[in-house]
Scaffold this motif. Sequence first.
Motif, short mmCIF file in Angstrom:
data_model
loop_
_atom_site.label_atom_id
_atom_site.label_comp_id
_atom_site.label_asym_id
_atom_site.label_seq_id
_atom_site.Cartn_x
_atom_site.Cartn_y
_atom_site.Cartn_z
N CYS A 120 0.84 -1.20 0.00
CA CYS A 120 0.00 0.00 0.00
C CYS A 120 0.87 1.24 0.00
O CYS A 120 2.05 1.19 0.34
N ALA A 121 0.29 2.36 -0.40
CA ALA A 121 0.99 3.65 -0.41
C ALA A 121 -0.04 4.74 -0.16
O ALA A 121 -1.18 4.65 -0.62
N THR A 122 0.38 5.76 0.56
CA THR A 122 -0.57 6.83 0.93
C THR A 122 -0.79 7.82 -0.19
O THR A 122 -1.77 8.57 -0.16
N ASP A 123 0.11 7.86 -1.16
CA ASP A 123 -0.04 8.80 -2.27
C ASP A 123 0.78 8.32 -3.46
O ASP A 123 1.50 7.32 -3.38
N ARG A 124 0.64 9.04 -4.56
CA ARG A 124 1.28 8.62 -5.82
C ARG A 124 2.80 8.63 -5.71
O ARG A 124 3.47 7.74 -6.22
N VAL A 125 3.36 9.64 -5.04
CA VAL A 125 4.81 9.71 -4.90
C VAL A 125 5.33 8.55 -4.07
O VAL A 125 6.36 7.94 -4.40
N ALA A 126 4.64 8.21 -2.98
CA ALA A 126 5.05 7.08 -2.15
C ALA A 126 5.05 5.79 -2.95
O ALA A 126 5.96 4.96 -2.82
N ALA A 127 4.03 5.61 -3.80
CA ALA A 127 3.96 4.42 -4.64
C ALA A 127 5.10 4.39 -5.65
O ALA A 127 5.73 3.34 -5.87
N ARG A 128 5.39 5.52 -6.27
CA ARG A 128 6.47 5.58 -7.26
C ARG A 128 7.82 5.36 -6.60
O ARG A 128 8.73 4.75 -7.18
N LEU A 129 7.96 5.84 -5.37
CA LEU A 129 9.21 5.67 -4.64
C LEU A 129 9.46 4.18 -4.34
O LEU A 129 10.58 3.68 -4.48
N ALA A 130 8.41 3.48 -3.92
CA ALA A 130 8.55 2.05 -3.65
C ALA A 130 8.88 1.29 -4.93
O ALA A 130 9.74 0.41 -4.94
N GLU A 131 8.21 1.64 -6.02
CA GLU A 131 8.47 0.99 -7.30
C GLU A 131 9.88 1.29 -7.79
O GLU A 131 10.56 0.44 -8.37
N LEU A 132 10.35 2.51 -7.54
CA LEU A 132 11.70 2.90 -7.93
C LEU A 132 12.74 2.01 -7.25
O LEU A 132 13.68 1.54 -7.90
N GLN A 133 12.58 1.78 -5.95
CA GLN A 133 13.55 0.96 -5.24
C GLN A 133 13.56 -0.47 -5.79
O GLN A 133 14.62 -1.09 -5.92
N TYR A 134 12.38 -0.98 -6.12
CA TYR A 134 12.31 -2.32 -6.68
C TYR A 134 12.91 -2.36 -8.07
O TYR A 134 13.58 -3.33 -8.46
N THR A 135 12.70 -1.30 -8.85
CA THR A 135 13.22 -1.26 -10.22
C THR A 135 14.74 -1.20 -10.25
O THR A 135 15.39 -1.94 -11.00
N VAL A 136 15.34 -0.32 -9.45
CA VAL A 136 16.80 -0.16 -9.48
C VAL A 136 17.50 -1.15 -8.54
O VAL A 136 18.72 -1.30 -8.60
N GLY A 137 16.73 -1.82 -7.67
CA GLY A 137 17.32 -2.79 -6.76
C GLY A 137 18.21 -2.16 -5.71
O GLY A 137 19.15 -2.79 -5.21
N ASP A 138 17.90 -0.90 -5.35
CA ASP A 138 18.74 -0.18 -4.40
C ASP A 138 17.91 0.88 -3.70
O ASP A 138 16.83 1.24 -4.16
N GLY A 139 18.42 1.40 -2.58
CA GLY A 139 17.73 2.44 -1.85
C GLY A 139 17.68 2.12 -0.37
O GLY A 139 18.06 1.03 0.07
N PRO A 140 17.18 3.05 0.45
CA PRO A 140 17.11 2.82 1.90
C PRO A 140 16.29 1.58 2.26
O PRO A 140 16.65 0.85 3.19
N GLY A 141 15.19 1.34 1.54
CA GLY A 141 14.37 0.17 1.83
C GLY A 141 15.12 -1.12 1.59
O GLY A 141 15.04 -2.06 2.39
N GLN A 142 15.86 -1.20 0.48
CA GLN A 142 16.64 -2.40 0.19
C GLN A 142 17.73 -2.60 1.24
O GLN A 142 18.01 -3.72 1.66
N THR A 143 18.34 -1.50 1.68
CA THR A 143 19.38 -1.60 2.71
C THR A 143 18.78 -2.05 4.03
O THR A 143 19.37 -2.86 4.75
#
Length: 281
Positions: free
Chosen positions: A75-98
Amino acid sequence: MTLQSKQSAQSAGGGGPPEAEGRLRVGEVLVAAARAAGDPRRIPDALCEEGVRLLPVTGASVSISGGRGVQMTWCATDRVAARLAELQYTVGDGPGQTALDRGAPVLAADLAGRRDACRWPIFAHEAVGLGVSAVFSLPLGVSDAVIGTLDLYCDRVGGLSEPDLRIALWVRDAVTCALLDLRSTCAGTEEGAVDEVASWVGASGAGHTEVHRAVGMVMVQLDADPEQALDRMRARAFAEGRTISQIARKVLARRLRFRPEPDVRCGESRGGESGEGDADE
């Protein structure tokens, strides 16, 4: 005075409630949000939204994972939050992956600053382009079993105060419990982490099941392992400015086929095919 300002007053010695009372107050707010959600599948969403109201953040998302190659945005509270989560999955990197890798909170207070930009150069650049200045990723799970992340983002630079971080961790705990309860409701049995992810995906309409199916097709096309296939899909997505889910849909629709890369040492492509790169059909 808001709950967050009361907690901040305590941190500054302003006579706010003790930590136990603060946790009780936050707990009451989160329980009320969960009850108001009605459908158990909506409880993580409701907790995520309530967390944004409790904290000095702009938005939030919840992602669950069974490893670096198995991930979905719950889930995501807004469009930017959703795009941010998708971005981390797409590039395979980011704070969430760490946070997933370490099993510990990862706080990036200034994505445009040198420290965070050096840690995740591609992610940081793209996130700043979305208007995101800070990201706080908290692992979901119990003990050492990390099952996902709660990712909070802010459109301004700055970290979380100690009281705010406590609240964020309490929200994280509530989201973890909601997901585990939902998993028990859906599956009704004790299974491993991968099976838990599978049951959650089955309960959600926002799963990345198409990515996993596409990875299987690309594995055959490249005669490669899952990580290599996922890496090629991620590279293609980034090069085209698309999400990995969009690339997966093209693969599944047979509008995109991946070809082995040329072998530089002998001038021939691996697998004996032409080294023309990926092709849209």
